[in-house]
Design a protein around this motif. Structure first.
Motif, PDB file in Angstrom:
ATOM      1  N   ALA A 208     -48.184 -17.096 -35.666  1.00 15.15           N
ATOM      2  CA  ALA A 208     -47.163 -16.179 -36.083  1.00 15.15           C
ATOM      3  C   ALA A 208     -46.720 -16.845 -37.295  1.00 15.15           C
ATOM      4  O   ALA A 208     -47.044 -18.173 -37.677  1.00 15.15           O
ATOM      5  CB  ALA A 208     -45.928 -16.382 -35.139  1.00 15.15           C
ATOM      6  N   ILE A 209     -46.226 -16.207 -38.296  1.00 15.35           N
ATOM      7  CA  ILE A 209     -45.502 -16.396 -39.350  1.00 15.35           C
ATOM      8  C   ILE A 209     -44.059 -16.459 -39.316  1.00 15.35           C
ATOM      9  O   ILE A 209     -43.613 -15.424 -39.017  1.00 15.35           O
ATOM     10  CB  ILE A 209     -46.049 -15.674 -40.774  1.00 15.35           C
ATOM     11  N   ILE A 210     -43.478 -17.741 -39.512  1.00 11.73           N
ATOM     12  CA  ILE A 210     -42.178 -17.703 -39.422  1.00 11.73           C
ATOM     13  C   ILE A 210     -41.470 -17.819 -40.853  1.00 11.73           C
ATOM     14  O   ILE A 210     -41.894 -18.800 -41.698  1.00 11.73           O
ATOM     15  CB  ILE A 210     -41.368 -19.043 -38.583  1.00 11.73           C
ATOM     16  N   ALA A 211     -40.890 -16.796 -41.368  1.00  9.91           N
ATOM     17  CA  ALA A 211     -40.581 -16.740 -42.801  1.00  9.91           C
ATOM     18  C   ALA A 211     -38.990 -17.458 -43.377  1.00  9.91           C
ATOM     19  O   ALA A 211     -38.182 -17.081 -42.500  1.00  9.91           O
ATOM     20  CB  ALA A 211     -40.343 -15.387 -43.122  1.00  9.91           C
ATOM     21  N   TYR A 212     -39.120 -18.504 -43.833  1.00 10.20           N
ATOM     22  CA  TYR A 212     -37.928 -19.069 -44.374  1.00 10.20           C
ATOM     23  C   TYR A 212     -37.454 -18.636 -45.744  1.00 10.20           C
ATOM     24  O   TYR A 212     -38.387 -17.916 -46.361  1.00 10.20           O
ATOM     25  CB  TYR A 212     -37.939 -20.543 -44.150  1.00 10.20           C
ATOM     26  N   SER A 213     -36.289 -18.680 -46.293  1.00 10.74           N
ATOM     27  CA  SER A 213     -35.657 -18.240 -47.383  1.00 10.74           C
ATOM     28  C   SER A 213     -35.878 -16.609 -47.400  1.00 10.74           C
ATOM     29  O   SER A 213     -36.385 -16.331 -48.313  1.00 10.74           O
ATOM     30  CB  SER A 213     -36.397 -18.960 -48.548  1.00 10.74           C
ATOM     31  N   PRO A 214     -35.717 -16.002 -46.261  1.00 15.80           N
ATOM     32  CA  PRO A 214     -36.257 -14.580 -46.197  1.00 15.80           C
ATOM     33  C   PRO A 214     -35.404 -13.748 -47.282  1.00 15.80           C
ATOM     34  O   PRO A 214     -35.700 -12.472 -47.330  1.00 15.80           O
ATOM     35  CB  PRO A 214     -35.796 -14.320 -44.658  1.00 15.80           C
ATOM     36  N   LEU A 215     -34.372 -14.001 -47.753  1.00 17.41           N
ATOM     37  CA  LEU A 215     -33.406 -13.586 -48.749  1.00 17.41           C
ATOM     38  C   LEU A 215     -33.592 -13.983 -50.080  1.00 17.41           C
ATOM     39  O   LEU A 215     -32.624 -13.568 -50.989  1.00 17.41           O
ATOM     40  CB  LEU A 215     -31.896 -13.141 -48.322  1.00 17.41           C
ATOM     41  N   GLU A 216     -34.218 -14.793 -50.406  1.00 17.14           N
ATOM     42  CA  GLU A 216     -34.748 -15.743 -51.733  1.00 17.14           C
ATOM     43  C   GLU A 216     -33.322 -16.269 -52.308  1.00 17.14           C
ATOM     44  O   GLU A 216     -32.732 -15.898 -53.143  1.00 17.14           O
ATOM     45  CB  GLU A 216     -35.148 -14.510 -52.916  1.00 17.14           C
ATOM     46  N   GLN A 217     -32.853 -17.082 -51.256  1.00 17.46           N
ATOM     47  CA  GLN A 217     -31.647 -17.868 -51.490  1.00 17.46           C
ATOM     48  C   GLN A 217     -30.564 -16.825 -51.426  1.00 17.46           C
ATOM     49  O   GLN A 217     -29.583 -17.187 -52.457  1.00 17.46           O
ATOM     50  CB  GLN A 217     -31.709 -18.776 -52.509  1.00 17.46           C
ATOM     51  N   GLY A 218     -30.311 -15.741 -51.028  1.00 21.85           N
ATOM     52  CA  GLY A 218     -29.336 -14.689 -51.457  1.00 21.85           C
ATOM     53  C   GLY A 218     -29.508 -13.560 -52.477  1.00 21.85           C
ATOM     54  O   GLY A 218     -28.799 -12.674 -52.345  1.00 21.85           O
ATOM     55  N   ILE A 219     -30.422 -13.674 -53.099  1.00 20.88           N
ATOM     56  CA  ILE A 219     -30.934 -12.695 -54.207  1.00 20.88           C
ATOM     57  C   ILE A 219     -30.750 -11.303 -53.692  1.00 20.88           C
ATOM     58  O   ILE A 219     -30.364 -10.268 -54.178  1.00 20.88           O
ATOM     59  CB  ILE A 219     -31.764 -13.189 -55.135  1.00 20.88           C
ATOM     60  N   LEU A 220     -31.668 -11.219 -52.600  1.00 16.21           N
ATOM     61  CA  LEU A 220     -31.723  -9.776 -52.250  1.00 16.21           C
ATOM     62  C   LEU A 220     -30.606  -9.029 -51.223  1.00 16.21           C
ATOM     63  O   LEU A 220     -30.698  -8.148 -50.859  1.00 16.21           O
ATOM     64  CB  LEU A 220     -32.908  -9.976 -50.899  1.00 16.21           C
TER      65      LEU A 220
END
Length: 328
Positions: A208-220
């Motif tokens: 599995a891939i666990i994605a951190y920073s999934p919102l690019e530090q809130g930019i998205l």
């Protein structure tokens, strides 16, 4: 809402987890160099964030030794305790910090990890990053020993290259185990794992891939595009990231506008659309661990699991994001 969340198997493990977990870096209580990245949250806020997450169907929490030197683990334990029976089926993932250490530290620090978590079971123990005084093989042998002792449930890694991930899985197989996951940075604006072999190798091995920073530090989330003055209010080093600068916000605006259009169609938010893309663009391979510093952030997270973008929408967003990213 909980019955709408479909659980999925974490890679090669037997853990059935919600597509989103809660990232707990922000629970570091401002301690240590890593913990200072976030403002201090009071216990009531942490408790409310964890409770809302559990009520919304999130059933696992990702923390780490280096998040405040155990402060995040302690805060998570306290919040799960406050949640009562709601937390009975919650899973915990934490991480060993390898820098300037050897693999012997994995076994040497595990009782401290368990203590900081109030004696709770560590369902997934991860090597936080690939730089230490020991080889990947030595680290995996040490991790396997903890599984055999019943001190941890499964083994994961973080920030490992495709080659190191393959080596970790190979060594674990010698113990009758498999590598469960690789936690890496991944989001619509940071697609490096698609091109450096990590995502392809994960799919091949069933990791599995666990994605951190999934919102690019809130930019998205789009909030900084709509109100650039919010950038000045950001605490810590993330305000200096290129994506928060005027030209960075301008470059990614077309993606934000499409996220907003889809959000309107799904009665959701741009944040939820971005998270939904992550957890559906590659079948069941990718999980994500958005954080939350306010209760309404936790509410946003759980809503992202209650719908699914169409295949065409997933493809379109991926292509648009790739286009704006190439303009750097």
């Amino acid at each position: 809402m909980e019955d709408k969340v479909e659980l999925r198997k974490l890679g090669n493990s037997d853990l059935l987890l919600s597509p989103l977990g809660l990232g707990c870096w922000q629970f570091s209580n401002g301690s240590g160099a890593v913990g200072k990245f976030w403002s201090v949250l009071d216990k009531e806020t942490v408790g409310e964030i964890v409770k809302i997450s559990l009520e919304g169907g999130i059933n696992w929490f990702d923390t780490a030794e280096v998040y405040g030197g155990g402060e995040s683990e302690k805060a998570l334990d306290a919040a799960l305790g406050q949640a009562g029976t709601l937390a009975d089926d919650a899973y915990i993932a934490t991480k060993w910090w390898p820098l300037l250490r050897t693999a012997g530290s994995i076994g040497g620090t595990i009782n401290e990890r368990i203590s900081c978590l109030g004696g709770r079971r560590i369902d997934l123990h991860q090597v936080h990053q690939p730089f230490s005084f020991s080889s990947v093989a030595s680290e995996m042998h040490a991790m396997a020993k903890l599984v055999e002792q019943g001190k941890i449930g499964h083994v994961g890694v973080s920030n490992f290259s495709a080659g190191k991930m393959r080596e970790a899985d190979r060594v674990l197989r010698e113990h009758g185990l498999r590598l469960a996951s690789n936690q890496v940075k991944y989001n619509l604006l940071d697609r490096r794992i698609e091109n450096n072999g990590i995502l392809g190798t994960a799919k091949e091995l069933g990791v599995a891939i666990i994605a951190y920073s999934p919102l690019e530090q809130g930019i998205l989330s789009g909030k900084f595009h709509r109100n650039p003055s919010l950038v000045q209010a950001i605490k810590g080093p993330r305000r200096w990231m290129g994506g928060f600068k005027a030209d960075g916000l301008k470059r990614t605006l077309p993606l934000i506008e499409r996220l907003e259009q889809l959000a309107a169609a799904y009665e959701a938010s741009p944040t939820q659309i971005a998270l939904n893309w992550l957890i559906h663009a590659h079948g069941d391979t990718v999980f994500a661990i958005p954080g939350a510093t306010k209760p309404h952030h936790a509410q946003e997270n759980v809503r992202a699991m209650t719908f699914a973008l169409t295949a065409d929408e997933l493809s379109e967003l991926g292509q648009l994001a790739a286009t704006v990213s190439k303009q750097r």
